[in-house]
Design a protein around this motif. Structure first.
Motif: not given
Length: 180
Positions: A74, A111, A113-114, A163-166, A168-169
């Motif tokens: 990441e 962002v 996150t969820s 694959t970590d959302s932050i 990736v974005a």
């Protein structure tokens, strides 16, 4: 419609530690019916940094993620206490994890996150005009740091290796900003 259609009847704290609080909410949903909602409240703001040098290289941090039970690559990131200057926290985190400091900082995105179960907010910064120093890992961190061409990191996202959302974005947004 921007008004809140939910009514909170009662909030019960179920668990708390220095980083999170788990809450049970008794609510009236938008249809006016009684229901429940679970919420994970984060006590820090997430911040992530994409350092990019003059040659188009960036840095990734690898570590074993306990909650996922797997190793993950990441961008450098961490938490900044609510109420403290987030950019200062980002500068500290970049230095701790990579040894880098940057002269130019640009906030590139916010962002959630969820947003269905947590109020966590993350901010992603682009750090440029870099100077290398020494890392200052925390005692709980066993990190690998690697320097790669940004284009290769972008391909890692596209192959599903990051694959970590932050991460990736942020990588996708910075790729757009930098013209990749």
């Amino acid at each position: 419609m921007t008004d809140n259609p939910w009514t909170t009847l009662k909030i019960t704290s179920l668990y708390e530690n220095p980083w999170i609080r788990l809450e049970h909410h008794d609510i009236l949903n938008p249809a006016g019916k009684v229901g429940v909602y679970g919420k994970v409240h984060f006590k820090n703001r997430a911040m992530a940094i994409i350092p990019v040098d003059q040659d188009g290289n960036t840095w990734l941090v690898g570590q074993y993620r306990y909650t996922l039970e797997e190793y993950a690559w990441e961008i450098p990131m961490g938490g900044g206490p609510i109420g403290q200057d987030l950019l200062e926290s980002a500068k500290r985190e970049l230095r701790e994890e990579t040894g880098l400091s940057a002269e130019k900082w640009t906030e590139v995105m916010k962002v959630h996150t969820s947003n269905s179960v947590t109020d966590e907010v993350g901010i992603v910064y682009l750090a440029e005009m870099l100077t290398q120093g020494d890392t200052e890992f925390e005692e709980t961190e066993i990190l690998q740091v690697k320097k790669l061409p940004f284009s290769e990191v972008l391909e890692m996202v596209m192959r599903g290796e990051i694959t970590d959302s932050i991460s990736v974005a942020g990588i996708l947004k910075v790729a757009r900003i930098l013209g990749y």
